[in-house]
Design a protein around this motif. Structure first.
Motif, short mmCIF file in Angstrom:
data_model
loop_
_atom_site.label_atom_id
_atom_site.label_comp_id
_atom_site.label_asym_id
_atom_site.label_seq_id
_atom_site.Cartn_x
_atom_site.Cartn_y
_atom_site.Cartn_z
N ASP A 40 82.31 10.38 72.41
CA ASP A 40 82.19 8.91 72.44
C ASP A 40 81.37 8.38 71.26
OD1 ASP A 40 79.69 9.78 73.14
OD2 ASP A 40 79.64 8.81 75.10
N LYS A 41 81.19 9.24 70.25
CA LYS A 41 80.49 8.86 69.01
C LYS A 41 79.04 8.43 69.26
CE LYS A 41 84.26 9.50 66.62
NZ LYS A 41 84.42 10.71 65.79
N THR A 42 78.43 8.94 70.30
CA THR A 42 77.01 8.65 70.57
C THR A 42 76.15 9.40 69.57
OG1 THR A 42 77.41 8.33 72.93
CG2 THR A 42 75.14 8.77 72.25
N LEU A 43 75.29 8.66 68.87
CA LEU A 43 74.46 9.28 67.84
C LEU A 43 73.19 9.88 68.43
CD1 LEU A 43 74.71 6.53 65.08
CD2 LEU A 43 75.93 8.71 65.16
N ASN A 44 72.71 10.93 67.79
CA ASN A 44 71.39 11.45 68.15
C ASN A 44 70.33 10.39 67.91
OD1 ASN A 44 71.64 14.14 69.13
ND2 ASN A 44 72.16 14.84 67.06
N HIS B 214 77.29 18.96 56.63
CA HIS B 214 77.59 19.48 57.96
C HIS B 214 76.87 20.81 58.21
CE1 HIS B 214 80.55 16.34 58.35
NE2 HIS B 214 81.16 16.76 57.26
N ARG B 215 75.65 20.89 57.71
CA ARG B 215 74.84 22.08 57.94
C ARG B 215 73.59 21.75 58.75
NH1 ARG B 215 75.24 24.22 51.81
NH2 ARG B 215 73.38 25.43 52.32
N PHE B 216 73.52 20.52 59.26
CA PHE B 216 72.48 20.15 60.21
C PHE B 216 72.93 18.94 61.00
CE2 PHE B 216 68.79 17.67 61.61
CZ PHE B 216 68.26 18.61 62.48
N ASN B 217 72.68 18.98 62.33
CA ASN B 217 73.01 17.88 63.22
C ASN B 217 71.98 17.89 64.34
OD1 ASN B 217 75.54 15.97 64.04
ND2 ASN B 217 74.60 16.83 65.88
N GLY B 218 71.01 16.98 64.30
CA GLY B 218 69.99 17.02 65.33
C GLY B 218 68.83 16.09 65.04
N THR B 219 67.63 16.53 65.44
CA THR B 219 66.42 15.73 65.26
C THR B 219 65.33 16.55 64.58
OG1 THR B 219 65.60 16.31 67.48
CG2 THR B 219 66.90 14.29 67.27
N VAL B 220 64.44 15.85 63.88
CA VAL B 220 63.35 16.50 63.14
C VAL B 220 62.08 15.70 63.32
CG1 VAL B 220 62.51 17.22 60.88
CG2 VAL B 220 64.93 17.44 61.41
N LEU B 221 60.99 16.39 63.55
CA LEU B 221 59.65 15.78 63.54
C LEU B 221 58.75 16.61 62.64
CD1 LEU B 221 57.60 14.24 66.41
CD2 LEU B 221 56.53 16.00 64.98
N VAL B 222 58.06 15.93 61.73
CA VAL B 222 57.09 16.58 60.85
C VAL B 222 55.78 15.81 60.94
CG1 VAL B 222 56.53 17.31 58.50
CG2 VAL B 222 58.92 17.32 59.27
N ALA B 223 54.70 16.50 61.26
CA ALA B 223 53.38 15.86 61.38
C ALA B 223 52.34 16.69 60.66
CB ALA B 223 53.00 15.70 62.85
N GLN B 224 51.33 15.99 60.14
CA GLN B 224 50.23 16.64 59.42
C GLN B 224 48.95 15.85 59.65
OE1 GLN B 224 50.61 16.63 55.09
NE2 GLN B 224 49.72 18.68 54.98
#
Length: 446
Positions: free
Chosen positions: A64-68, A37-47
């Protein structure tokens, strides 16, 4: 010839395997933070033009339990500043303003405005009081639309913190002033200028400013915290409050388009991108923090606004882009971004782990009771309630502390630990607070 062909096929399959291994490490790191419970969201990594990780974690909305999902929309906070700075540079290219223009040119009655330049505003060297330090305003009025006069009234008549250009002090007020200057120089509302110069040309179709009134199924809810059993929604900050300093909303995909535009020197010239990255004072350029990794320039910026913490990290030389967007106010987003970068550059990083609490008799906990001073006007009061050690920092809510070992406790609501210190007679004399990679000692005063 056949041997060479076979060797080529073997080497050709090696790179995808390496990429998969890297992706697995990136995902494992973020997943470890999410599970705690130390991160809740989205991540993008590109190289080098390849997206290695594009993934969502946790809830977009808990009700309503909608997920990211990767396309979830987040408020950005101060990541907005690099966009504001870019438009200022664009207007200078168009000769509609100069970075050496005085603030008084646009606001003649601004106190000492003839000593503050646009460049001072860009680089946080103006000395203007930061209006977000006004705790009462930030707690009670951020959801209410405010006029330019109202916002300027929060800092305009306060004395400068220092003579402009002599020191560095982060100021959201300075970037709000840049937004007002953009409107005067361009002759259009700030948001319209941003859409005309950046969002429209780059097809950043899920990026804008009025997040509070945004009607989109992919809009996230911001939370002060999310746990297994509860969540605390945060108030939605009105765009007139955070404005040019922090009002933007966006997605990881749109911010990757922004990265690609910077790589291709779009919007402004290559020379001006270089100016933006070049640190002026305290590693800060024009809307970008500048540092290095593996001997290469790293540019980045974090953002924080009620319910959201964000970061973008880039290494232009290697076409590296990391975007981390969080809607649970998790304080370690910057550390996550840096750890993801460490994985790409094969540098050391640590995975977070779950701390295990031990039972401590209430009589033993009583010895930690008291008041501890860490900074001027900032104390932590320790009490024992219902068999738990409770800490209450000045101006904040109470939080339970959990014992991990003798004299060492941890918090669950944030990633912080406290070690109590003793004298030669085994008496408690103080504590050390470990948080955000800092060690903050405090003396027992009561």
């Amino acid at each position: 010839m056949k041997k060479l062909l076979c060797l080529g096929i073997f080497l050709g399959t090696l790179h995808p395997a390496i990429a998969q291994d890297t992706t697995a490490k990136l995902d494992s790191l973020v997943s470890a933070y999410h599970k705690l419970h130390r991160f809740n969201g989205t991540v993008l990594v590109a190289q080098q033009g390849k997206i290695l990780l594009d993934k969502a974690y946790g809830y977009q909305r808990t009700a309503d339990k909608t997920l990211n999902e990767p396309g979830t929309i987040f408020q950005l906070g101060s990541v907005t500043k690099q966009f504001t700075a870019t438009v200022i540079l664009k207007l200078e290219e168009q000769k509609k303003l100069s970075l050496q223009d005085k603030l008084s040119k646009y606001f003649p009655d601004y106190p000492k405005g003839d000593s503050i330049t646009i460049e001072n505003l860009l680089t946080h060297t103006s000395g203007i009081y930061n209006y977000t330090n006004n705790r009462e305003f930030m707690q009670n009025e951020v959801t209410i639309p405010a006029s330019r006069e109202k916002i300027m009234g929060l800092f305009k008549d306060k004395p400068l913190n220092f003579s402009p250009g002599t020191k560095w002090d982060y100021s959201n007020s300075g970037y709000s002033m840049l937004g007002y200057i953009i409107e005067k120089a361009a002759g259009k509302p700030y948001e319209q200028v941003m859409r005309a110069y950046i969002f429209g040309p780059l097809h950043m179709d899920h990026t804008g400013f009025d997040f509070k009134n945004l009607k989109d199924s992919k809009k996230s809810t911001g939370y002060f915290n999310i746990s297994d059993t509860s969540s605390t929604p945060a108030p939605s900050v009105d765009s007139t409050i955070s404005y040019a300093a922090g009002a933007m909303y966006s997605t990881t995909a749109d911010l990757y388009k922004w990265h690609q535009a910077a790589q291709q020197y779009k919007i402004i010239s290559k020379a001006d991108w270089e100016r933006a990255y070049t640190p002026f004072m305290n590693h800060y350029g024009y809307g970008w923090e500048s540092d290095s990794i593996a001997g290469k320039r790293k540019v980045s910026h974090g953002g924080g606004i009620h319910g959201y913490v964000t970061t973008i990290v880039r290494v232009p030389e290697d076409d590296v882009c990391i975007v981390v967007l969080d809607n649970a106010a998790d304080k370690e987003v910057g550390k996550i971004g840096q750890s993801l970068l460490s994985i790409l550059y094969k540098q050391p990083y640590t995975l977070p782990y779950e701390r295990i609490a031990i039972q401590v008799p209430e009589a033993t906990l009583k010895q930690y009771e008291g008041e501890y001073n860490l900074f001027p006007n900032f104390n932590i009061v320790m009490t024992v309630k219902n068999g738990m050690l409770i800490g209450q920092p000045t101006g904040q809510a109470e939080s339970p502390l959990f014992a991990e070992k003798e004299d060492f406790f941890f918090l669950k609501i944030v990633n912080a630990q406290i070690r109590f210190t003793r004298n030669d007679n085994r008496e408690i004399t103080g504590l050390i607070l470990y948080q955000n990679d800092r060690e903050m000692p405090g003396k027992k005063i009561k």
